[in-house]
Design a protein around this motif. Sequence first.
Motif, short mmCIF file in Angstrom:
data_model
loop_
_atom_site.label_atom_id
_atom_site.label_comp_id
_atom_site.label_asym_id
_atom_site.label_seq_id
_atom_site.Cartn_x
_atom_site.Cartn_y
_atom_site.Cartn_z
N VAL A 157 -11.58 13.62 -8.19
CA VAL A 157 -11.79 15.01 -7.83
C VAL A 157 -12.88 14.83 -7.14
N VAL A 158 -12.52 15.00 -5.37
CA VAL A 158 -12.68 15.17 -4.52
C VAL A 158 -13.83 16.53 -4.51
N PRO A 159 -15.27 16.36 -4.00
CA PRO A 159 -15.92 17.30 -4.04
C PRO A 159 -15.93 18.47 -2.66
N HIS A 160 -16.11 19.29 -3.75
CA HIS A 160 -15.73 21.14 -2.92
C HIS A 160 -13.89 21.31 -3.18
N ARG B 149 -15.34 19.80 -8.39
CA ARG B 149 -16.63 19.38 -8.61
C ARG B 149 -17.27 20.22 -7.14
N LEU B 150 -18.43 20.29 -7.83
CA LEU B 150 -19.19 20.98 -6.96
C LEU B 150 -20.13 19.46 -5.76
N ALA B 151 -20.89 20.86 -5.24
CA ALA B 151 -20.70 19.61 -3.99
C ALA B 151 -22.86 18.18 -4.94
N ASP B 152 -22.83 19.41 -5.50
CA ASP B 152 -23.85 18.07 -6.26
C ASP B 152 -23.63 17.28 -7.58
N ASP B 153 -22.14 16.79 -7.69
CA ASP B 153 -21.62 16.29 -8.20
C ASP B 153 -21.34 16.66 -9.96
N ARG B 154 -22.13 18.31 -9.61
CA ARG B 154 -21.37 19.31 -10.98
C ARG B 154 -19.93 19.36 -11.21
N PRO C 96 -6.14 31.51 -3.50
CA PRO C 96 -5.58 31.62 -2.29
C PRO C 96 -4.47 32.82 -2.35
N LEU C 97 -4.59 33.35 -3.21
CA LEU C 97 -3.53 34.42 -2.69
C LEU C 97 -3.54 35.81 -2.76
N TYR C 98 -4.60 36.04 -3.57
CA TYR C 98 -5.37 37.45 -3.42
C TYR C 98 -6.55 37.33 -2.54
N LYS C 99 -7.46 36.17 -2.28
CA LYS C 99 -8.70 36.06 -1.90
C LYS C 99 -9.72 36.42 -2.72
N ASN C 100 -9.38 36.89 -3.87
CA ASN C 100 -10.61 36.89 -4.94
C ASN C 100 -11.44 35.77 -5.14
N HIS C 101 -13.59 36.46 -5.64
CA HIS C 101 -13.87 35.06 -5.38
C HIS C 101 -14.27 34.82 -7.10
N PHE C 102 -13.96 33.78 -7.59
CA PHE C 102 -14.39 33.95 -8.76
C PHE C 102 -16.10 33.24 -9.03
N ASP C 103 -17.31 33.36 -9.97
CA ASP C 103 -17.97 33.31 -10.15
C ASP C 103 -17.75 31.53 -11.05
N LEU C 104 -17.86 30.71 -10.66
CA LEU C 104 -17.66 29.43 -11.42
C LEU C 104 -18.64 29.09 -12.16
N ALA C 105 -19.45 29.90 -12.64
CA ALA C 105 -20.71 29.84 -13.80
C ALA C 105 -20.67 31.14 -15.32
#
Length: 112
Positions: free
Chosen positions: A17-20, A36-41, A74-83
């Motif tokens: 899994v590539v970061p971001h 995979r997030l920027a800090d490898d979380r 990618p469809l409706y551009k809604n943002h989902f909080d990953l936490a």
Amino acid sequence: MLTKTLSWTAVCAAEDVVPHTGVCALVEGRHVAVFRLADDRFAAIDNIDPKSGASVLSRGLVGSLGERVVVASPLYKNHFDLATGECLEAPEHSVRVHAVRVEDGRVLVALN
């Protein structure tokens, strides 16, 4: 009080899994997006976009809105909080968040 025992499923190698970015995995019959997030979380949410019903959230763009790390559908551009899984534009379209960890170089997910 009963405590739920988590059932962990290995979904891929962490290095795959590539970061971001995200990948889709099938965990106990459920489509899960693993990021995979920027800090490898790593973070995991449902992969089904609630507005369209398509299994596409793992293909969304990972970024931040203020202090929140989010993925944009990618469809409706809604943002989902990953936490939290909260859909910022339409909270009624929020998704489930799942437990994720890396062990011996493998990404493991447990449904919540």
